[in-house]
Write a protein that holds these residues in place. Structure first.
Motif, PDB file in Angstrom:
ATOM      1  N   ALA A 129       0.835  -1.199   0.000  1.00  0.00           N
ATOM      2  CA  ALA A 129       0.000   0.000   0.000  1.00  0.00           C
ATOM      3  C   ALA A 129       0.867   1.246   0.000  1.00  0.00           C
ATOM      4  CB  ALA A 129      -0.920  -0.008   1.221  1.00  0.00           C
ATOM      5  N   PHE A 130       1.900   1.225   0.841  1.00  0.00           N
ATOM      6  CA  PHE A 130       2.704   2.442   0.955  1.00  0.00           C
ATOM      7  C   PHE A 130       3.673   2.595  -0.202  1.00  0.00           C
ATOM      8  CE2 PHE A 130       0.761   2.171   5.039  1.00  0.00           C
ATOM      9  CZ  PHE A 130       0.491   3.503   5.311  1.00  0.00           C
ATOM     10  N   ILE A 131       4.084   1.464  -0.806  1.00  0.00           N
ATOM     11  CA  ILE A 131       4.909   1.583  -2.012  1.00  0.00           C
ATOM     12  C   ILE A 131       4.089   2.255  -3.117  1.00  0.00           C
ATOM     13  CG2 ILE A 131       5.990   0.255  -3.874  1.00  0.00           C
ATOM     14  CD1 ILE A 131       6.877  -1.750  -1.634  1.00  0.00           C
ATOM     15  N   ILE A 132       2.818   1.853  -3.243  1.00  0.00           N
ATOM     16  CA  ILE A 132       1.954   2.471  -4.259  1.00  0.00           C
ATOM     17  C   ILE A 132       1.812   3.964  -3.984  1.00  0.00           C
ATOM     18  CG2 ILE A 132      -0.422   2.582  -5.111  1.00  0.00           C
ATOM     19  CD1 ILE A 132      -0.608  -0.443  -4.648  1.00  0.00           C
ATOM     20  N   LEU A 133       1.522   4.302  -2.712  1.00  0.00           N
ATOM     21  CA  LEU A 133       1.308   5.707  -2.354  1.00  0.00           C
ATOM     22  C   LEU A 133       2.563   6.535  -2.620  1.00  0.00           C
ATOM     23  CD1 LEU A 133      -0.597   7.793  -1.057  1.00  0.00           C
ATOM     24  CD2 LEU A 133       0.397   7.199   1.141  1.00  0.00           C
ATOM     25  N   LEU A 134       3.719   6.017  -2.169  1.00  0.00           N
ATOM     26  CA  LEU A 134       4.963   6.782  -2.319  1.00  0.00           C
ATOM     27  C   LEU A 134       5.394   6.851  -3.779  1.00  0.00           C
ATOM     28  CD1 LEU A 134       6.880   5.513   0.826  1.00  0.00           C
ATOM     29  CD2 LEU A 134       6.051   7.829   0.420  1.00  0.00           C
ATOM     30  N   PHE A 166      -3.761   6.525  -5.088  1.00  0.00           N
ATOM     31  CA  PHE A 166      -4.100   6.892  -3.713  1.00  0.00           C
ATOM     32  C   PHE A 166      -5.281   6.045  -3.226  1.00  0.00           C
ATOM     33  CE2 PHE A 166      -7.508   9.357  -1.681  1.00  0.00           C
ATOM     34  CZ  PHE A 166      -6.976   9.549  -0.425  1.00  0.00           C
ATOM     35  N   VAL A 167      -6.311   5.927  -4.080  1.00  0.00           N
ATOM     36  CA  VAL A 167      -7.515   5.184  -3.691  1.00  0.00           C
ATOM     37  C   VAL A 167      -7.166   3.729  -3.382  1.00  0.00           C
ATOM     38  CG1 VAL A 167      -9.722   4.301  -4.532  1.00  0.00           C
ATOM     39  CG2 VAL A 167      -9.112   6.697  -4.921  1.00  0.00           C
ATOM     40  N   PHE A 168      -6.382   3.101  -4.257  1.00  0.00           N
ATOM     41  CA  PHE A 168      -6.073   1.690  -4.036  1.00  0.00           C
ATOM     42  C   PHE A 168      -5.189   1.515  -2.808  1.00  0.00           C
ATOM     43  CE2 PHE A 168      -6.898   1.314  -8.773  1.00  0.00           C
ATOM     44  CZ  PHE A 168      -8.205   0.951  -8.547  1.00  0.00           C
ATOM     45  N   ALA A 169      -4.270   2.468  -2.604  1.00  0.00           N
ATOM     46  CA  ALA A 169      -3.415   2.383  -1.410  1.00  0.00           C
ATOM     47  C   ALA A 169      -4.282   2.421  -0.148  1.00  0.00           C
ATOM     48  CB  ALA A 169      -2.399   3.520  -1.403  1.00  0.00           C
ATOM     49  N   VAL A 170      -5.258   3.341  -0.122  1.00  0.00           N
ATOM     50  CA  VAL A 170      -6.117   3.445   1.058  1.00  0.00           C
ATOM     51  C   VAL A 170      -6.961   2.181   1.225  1.00  0.00           C
ATOM     52  CG1 VAL A 170      -8.043   4.706   2.095  1.00  0.00           C
ATOM     53  CG2 VAL A 170      -6.149   5.952   1.080  1.00  0.00           C
ATOM     54  N   HIS A 171      -7.428   1.625   0.104  1.00  0.00           N
ATOM     55  CA  HIS A 171      -8.172   0.368   0.183  1.00  0.00           C
ATOM     56  C   HIS A 171      -7.354  -0.721   0.878  1.00  0.00           C
ATOM     57  CE1 HIS A 171     -11.354   1.195  -3.086  1.00  0.00           C
ATOM     58  NE2 HIS A 171     -11.926   1.121  -1.914  1.00  0.00           N
ATOM     59  N   ILE A 172      -6.097  -0.846   0.460  1.00  0.00           N
ATOM     60  CA  ILE A 172      -5.259  -1.907   1.024  1.00  0.00           C
ATOM     61  C   ILE A 172      -5.018  -1.662   2.521  1.00  0.00           C
ATOM     62  CG2 ILE A 172      -3.038  -3.085   0.866  1.00  0.00           C
ATOM     63  CD1 ILE A 172      -2.982  -2.288  -2.094  1.00  0.00           C
ATOM     64  N   LEU A 215     -12.568   0.122  14.605  1.00  0.00           N
ATOM     65  CA  LEU A 215     -11.959  -0.103  13.289  1.00  0.00           C
ATOM     66  C   LEU A 215     -12.922  -0.826  12.361  1.00  0.00           C
ATOM     67  CD1 LEU A 215      -8.318  -1.121  14.220  1.00  0.00           C
ATOM     68  CD2 LEU A 215      -8.947   0.674  12.612  1.00  0.00           C
ATOM     69  N   ILE A 216     -13.546  -1.887  12.878  1.00  0.00           N
ATOM     70  CA  ILE A 216     -14.465  -2.644  12.030  1.00  0.00           C
ATOM     71  C   ILE A 216     -15.660  -1.792  11.632  1.00  0.00           C
ATOM     72  CG2 ILE A 216     -16.062  -4.594  12.037  1.00  0.00           C
ATOM     73  CD1 ILE A 216     -14.054  -6.171  13.501  1.00  0.00           C
ATOM     74  N   ALA A 217     -16.061  -0.877  12.518  1.00  0.00           N
ATOM     75  CA  ALA A 217     -17.217  -0.046  12.204  1.00  0.00           C
ATOM     76  C   ALA A 217     -16.898   0.989  11.132  1.00  0.00           C
ATOM     77  CB  ALA A 217     -17.708   0.650  13.479  1.00  0.00           C
ATOM     78  N   VAL A 218     -15.699   1.578  11.170  1.00  0.00           N
ATOM     79  CA  VAL A 218     -15.504   2.742  10.297  1.00  0.00           C
ATOM     80  C   VAL A 218     -14.580   2.533   9.104  1.00  0.00           C
ATOM     81  CG1 VAL A 218     -16.057   4.361  12.132  1.00  0.00           C
ATOM     82  CG2 VAL A 218     -13.655   3.788  11.692  1.00  0.00           C
ATOM     83  N   MET A 219     -13.707   1.519   9.117  1.00  0.00           N
ATOM     84  CA  MET A 219     -12.831   1.376   7.946  1.00  0.00           C
ATOM     85  C   MET A 219     -13.640   1.103   6.675  1.00  0.00           C
ATOM     86  SD  MET A 219      -9.989   2.251   9.116  1.00  0.00           S
ATOM     87  CE  MET A 219      -8.813   2.068   7.796  1.00  0.00           C
ATOM     88  N   PRO A 220     -14.743   0.326   6.744  1.00  0.00           N
ATOM     89  CA  PRO A 220     -15.559   0.166   5.531  1.00  0.00           C
ATOM     90  C   PRO A 220     -16.162   1.489   5.046  1.00  0.00           C
ATOM     91  CG  PRO A 220     -16.058  -1.564   7.107  1.00  0.00           C
ATOM     92  CD  PRO A 220     -15.196  -0.565   7.826  1.00  0.00           C
ATOM     93  N   VAL A 221     -16.427   2.405   5.982  1.00  0.00           N
ATOM     94  CA  VAL A 221     -16.963   3.704   5.578  1.00  0.00           C
ATOM     95  C   VAL A 221     -15.912   4.464   4.775  1.00  0.00           C
ATOM     96  CG1 VAL A 221     -17.916   5.874   6.414  1.00  0.00           C
ATOM     97  CG2 VAL A 221     -18.439   3.742   7.613  1.00  0.00           C
ATOM     98  N   LEU A 222     -14.654   4.386   5.249  1.00  0.00           N
ATOM     99  CA  LEU A 222     -13.560   5.021   4.506  1.00  0.00           C
ATOM    100  C   LEU A 222     -13.430   4.390   3.126  1.00  0.00           C
ATOM    101  CD1 LEU A 222     -11.048   6.895   4.376  1.00  0.00           C
ATOM    102  CD2 LEU A 222      -9.725   4.984   5.280  1.00  0.00           C
ATOM    103  N   ALA A 223     -13.538   3.050   3.085  1.00  0.00           N
ATOM    104  CA  ALA A 223     -13.447   2.356   1.799  1.00  0.00           C
ATOM    105  C   ALA A 223     -14.543   2.846   0.863  1.00  0.00           C
ATOM    106  CB  ALA A 223     -13.544   0.850   2.009  1.00  0.00           C
ATOM    107  N   GLY A 224     -15.750   3.045   1.412  1.00  0.00           N
ATOM    108  CA  GLY A 224     -16.850   3.570   0.600  1.00  0.00           C
ATOM    109  C   GLY A 224     -16.523   4.959   0.083  1.00  0.00           C
ATOM    110  N   ALA A 225     -15.974   5.811   0.960  1.00  0.00           N
ATOM    111  CA  ALA A 225     -15.663   7.190   0.555  1.00  0.00           C
ATOM    112  C   ALA A 225     -14.649   7.208  -0.582  1.00  0.00           C
ATOM    113  CB  ALA A 225     -15.149   7.982   1.748  1.00  0.00           C
ATOM    114  N   VAL A 226     -13.549   6.418  -0.446  1.00  0.00           N
ATOM    115  CA  VAL A 226     -12.544   6.453  -1.524  1.00  0.00           C
ATOM    116  C   VAL A 226     -13.093   5.841  -2.804  1.00  0.00           C
ATOM    117  CG1 VAL A 226     -10.416   6.607  -0.176  1.00  0.00           C
ATOM    118  CG2 VAL A 226     -11.388   4.370  -0.652  1.00  0.00           C
TER     119      VAL A 226
END
Lengths: 532, 380
Positions: A129-134, A166-172, A215-226
């Motif tokens: 994820a961070f290799i993609i982002l960087l 950026f989107v895929f990095a955040v997904h991972i 984490l379980i409650a909100v990480m999917p929300v972030l995934a939805g946003a990206v």
């Protein structure tokens, strides 16, 4: 694979050769051992901390004087954005996950995490994820430049062509966090040693359990946003575009519904660490254990109904503003309870000042300072003046650097002898503490002043009345950045050798982790310990 | 006792007010009733935090000093007290309620934009503000006037560095002015600290807020929401005049607008020489285009396209004029038909087609621009 003698040597713990680690890099790549994976997380987090810190140095160098000297505004925006993303998702969160991996099984008397293969997977996707982002920083157009909060439409219609990376990095990162959280929950619920009832759980375990649910409650929300950002940008949807019936402010609601619990994801485990360390060096039981558990749970619940306090200026009905103001102010009650409990724990204790305790005391004072500015920010009319200024930057760096990161440092110094079997170089560690303490305040305290005086955040250049303070802030920044290299030296030296430590490293420490040998054997608690 | 409490009062409330008011350490009191209320709220909550902090940390440092192992302190055995725990949950709660009351009052009056004397529509776009005096037929853009040489440190910086614009928003004092905020592209945020007004300008939606200025003067602020590359170069300047002076200014502005229309009409029959267009075109380009396409015309690869060698700039004149007039919806390319005069448009298009080795030799006249504008309005 291990030799016969070794097998005989520690027969009690290792009845079978294939439980020993593979040699070389395969040990780390294939490992399902919670201690190895914990170490991987911690090393990764430290690496990211240094990379994100280097970006902060670029930011502070540019802001040392008014005018544009070193970087273009577009690159400056990439630095602020990627600095934020790396510190949140690459430094703080993996550090806490690493500590959870190492310590939760040891604290509850479990042989390992409940889902070891998933544990391996959840770590090993992170570097990618961070290799993609960087990598996106080095492509034409550069990396994400829309702030770590990636507000639409700046991140959709008006962003550069590398936004998909950026989107895929955040997904991972999100998938990794969710898997880590599931593992923590399953471990704590199922693998507690017999007799380890809920209200006997060490507070670090409690706070991590609650964090994992957040984490379980909100990480999917972030995934939805990206994902919505992705489809708005590349597939002509209009979630956040008024011209197609969408709403850019809806993005902020979705983001902060993730974002505010995320803030507590980064601070609840810190509370757990401090609640572990303060009693040890006060040689006195934690004051108000039960109220600590209830306070942590209330903070977690309240975190779901305060998100719009990040958005008071977006134009909300006055009823909405009032609701979010009151709810936000309410959070200071359980947070206050925690601080009072720590002070009451020290009260009439028998206090000594080992390095973990120094960091914990600094945490209590400086985190509370960040809490105070948080309470000020909750007052909506005043927030209109504070919002998006350096006052906010000062606030969240106090809670995240002198809060979350100081607690991680405290935890690292506290458990490092347990992990390595060696005491760290105390003189160097004290230098690290005092240099960090002074420089971090030179760095972040004047930010309150420039913020109140009217300096907006995320700007590469500023009006002349902010010049003196910015120069001071930058000097503090460089000093703080350099001081962290001392930490790297201390950790590295401690891993290589040092004075041998007994099982119970600190005389006032309590808990199962101090009953296993130092360094903690590769396998622990293969038969569950007895809890009195 | 009386002496003690008055000393305490002096230290806690009067002294900070005196030391901290309107200096570079603190929030401004500002020049409106609301900004004064906000300042008072800020100081009250700040002092409450300080008092709590002093009490808590005094207790903590007392323990750190007196309950040290090295001084032979033996740990006590207590580890809970329902009474104390209820007390320190309840007291903060009461303090919060006391704080919420004035905050609620101020907030409700801040959000009441009714019965305004004057309405200004504020539109943000990358990276300038547009002000429209509703019902008065006066509207203009307000752009950063700090020269590039100051930003790149080639010359000394002026005292209003980065906080100065070509045309400030002019407002009357003692009148309730309502602001309607929106945006043409990304989210911006219009902020003047002296008014305690900060409101986001959201594309496709209209936000409302208001102010009533008590003192004449020039008030400066900045865009507060990250809006892309030049977010830091998008100041707000408001000039508050007496009601009479404002009325005069408004009628002059209307007159100037009428004069400009006459001048534009006269241009339609003229053929301007290429040199004049190129000189003016370069000025316009640097002010309105160079932020994205760069002074070199090279753009920023992957973000903003280059104009040097661009197929649009080297291609059909009509298409080129069309892009400049109407922008490219769905990208950062803005519509410039309302931002620039026909003479400026003719000049800047001529400049682009001949600068940086583009060398098409094309010269565009104001009449061609007017024709293109007329054609679009007919098509509509």
């Amino acid at each position: 694979m291990s030799s016969v003698t070794e097998q005989q040597h520690d027969q009690a713990a290792h009845h079978d050769g294939h439980h020993h680690p593979a040699k070389g890099f395969k040990r780390w790549l294939y490992t399902t051992n919670h201690k190895d994976i914990g170490s991987l997380y911690l090393i990764f987090s430290l690496t990211m901390f240094l990379i994100g810190g280097a970006m902060a140095m670029v930011i502070r160098a540019e802001l040392f004087q008014p005018g544009l000297q070193l970087v273009e505004p577009h690159f400056f925006n990439q630095m602020t954005t990627v600095h934020g993303l790396i510190m949140v998702f690459g430094a703080v969160m993996p550090a806490f996950t690493g500590l959870a991996n190492w310590m939760v099984p040891l604290m509850i008397g479990a042989p390992d995490m409940a889902l070891p293969r998933m544990n391996n997977w959840s770590f090993w996707i992170l570097p990618f994820a961070f290799i993609i982002l960087l990598a996106s920083l080095f492509m034409p157009g550069g990396g994400p430049a829309f702030g770590w909060t990636f507000y639409a439409p700046l991140s959709t219609t008006y962003s550069n062509d590398n936004t998909a990376l950026f989107v895929f990095a955040v997904h991972i990162m999100g998938i990794s966090s969710i898997m880590g959280a599931i593992n923590v929950i399953v471990t704590i619920v199922n693998l507690r040693a017999p007799g380890m009832t809920w209200m006997k759980l060490p507070l670090f375990v409690w706070t991590w359990l609650i964090t994992a649910f957040l984490l379980i409650a909100v990480m999917p929300v972030l995934a939805g946003a990206v994902t919505m950002v992705l489809t708005d940008k590349y597939f002509a949807t209009s979630f956040f575009d008024a011209a197609g019936g969408g709403d850019p402010v809806m993005f902020q609601h979705i983001f902060w519904f993730f974002g505010h619990p995320e803030v507590y994801i980064m601070i609840l485990p810190a509370f757990g660490i401090i609640s572990t360390i303060v009693p040890t060096f006060s040689r006195k039981k934690l004051f108000g254990y039960a109220s600590m558990v209830y306070a942590t749970s209330s903070i977690a619940l309240l975190s779901f109904i305060v998100w719009a306090h990040h958005m008071f200026t977006t134009g909300m009905p006055v009823a909405g503003e009032l609701f979010f103001m009151y709810a936000t102010m309410l959070i200071s009650v359980p947070t206050g309870v925690k601080v009072f409990n720590w002070v009451a724990t020290m009260w009439r204790g028998s206090i000594s000042f080992e390095v973990p305790m120094l960091f914990s005391i600094a945490f209590i004072v400086l985190f509370t300072l960040g809490g105070f500015s948080g309470l000020m920010l909750a007052i909506t009319p005043a927030d209109f003046q504070y919002h998006d200024t350096y006052f906010v930057v000062a606030h969240f760096h106090y809670v995240l650097v002198t809060g979350a990161i100081f607690s991680i440092m405290a935890g690292a110094y506290y458990w490092l002898p347990k992990w390595t079997g060696n005491m760290f170089n105390i003189t160097l560690a004290k230098w690290h503490f005092w240099l960090s303490l002074v420089s971090v305040n030179v760095l972040f305290f004047p930010m309150h002043f420039v913020g109140l005086a009217g300096m907006p955040r995320r700007i590469p250049d500023y009006a002349l009345q902010f010049a003196d303070f910015n120069a001071i802030i930058s000097i503090g920044g460089f000093a703080f950045g350099l001081s962290q290299l001392l930490f790297v030296v201390v950790v590295f030296k401690c891993a290589r050798g040092g004075d041998k430590v007994p099982a119970k490293v600190w005389d006032g420490a309590e808990g199962l982790e101090w009953e296993v040998a130092s360094p903690a054997p590769y396998h622990t608690f293969e038969t569950p310990p007895e809890i009195k | 006792m009386g002496k003690l409490s008055s000393t305490l009062w002096l230290i806690l409330f009067v002294l900070p007010q005196q030391v901290l008011a309107n200096n570079q350490f603190n929030m401004r009191k500002g020049v409106t009733d609301i900004s004064n209320d906000v300042y008072q709220l800020h100081m009250t909550i700040f002092i409450i935090c300080c008092v709590i902090g002093v009490i808590v940390f005094a207790a903590m440092f007392w323990a750190l000093i007196h309950h040290r192992k090295s001084k032979g302190a033996k740990p006590a055995q207590f580890h809970e007290s329902t009474k104390v725990e209820i007390l320190w949950t309840a007291i903060p709660f009461v303090i919060l309620i006391a704080m919420a009351v004035p905050a609620t009052k101020t907030l409700i009056s801040m959000e009441d934009a009714s019965k305004a004397d004057l309405t200004i529509k504020i539109t943000g776009s990358q990276w300038k503000w547009h002000y429209e005096y509703m019902g008065e037929d006066v509207a203009f853009y307000s752009i950063l006037s700090t020269p590039q040489e100051q930003i790149t440190n080639q010359v000394d910086k002026s005292s209003t560095y980065l906080l100065e614009v070509d045309k400030p928003l002019v407002l009357p004092i003692n009148q309730k002015v309502r602001f309607l905020m929106t945006s043409d592209d990304v989210i911006h945020s219009w902020w003047v600290p002296d008014f305690a007004v900060k409101k986001d300008a959201n594309p496709g939606f209209i936000n409302e807020t208001w102010t009533k200025i008590n003192e004449e003067g020039i008030y400066r602020g900045q865009c507060a929401e990250l809006c892309g590359k030049d977010h830091g170069f998008m100041p707000v300047v408001v000039e508050a005049k007496s009601e009479q002076a404002f009325a005069n200014w408004l009628s002059e502005a209307k007159q100037a607008k009428a004069n400009a229309a006459i001048a534009d009409a006269a241009l339609l029959d003229q053929i301007l020489p290429k040199e004049e267009l190129m000189t003016l075109g370069e000025q316009v380009y640097m002010a309105s285009c160079a932020a994205c396409h760069q002074p070199t015309g090279m753009g920023l690869p992957g973000v903003f396209p280059a104009l040097k060698g661009s197929p649009v700039v080297l291609g059909d004149i009509k298409d080129h004029i069309d892009v400049v007039l109407h922008g490219r919806p769905g990208t950062a390319m803005q519509a410039f038909d309302k931002q620039l005069s026909i003479k400026q448009l003719a000049a800047v298009i001529t400049y682009k087609r001949n600068a940086w080795g583009n060398d098409t030799g094309d010269v565009i006249q104001p009449s061609q621009i007017q024709a293109a504008i007329d054609a679009t309005s007919e098509a509509k």
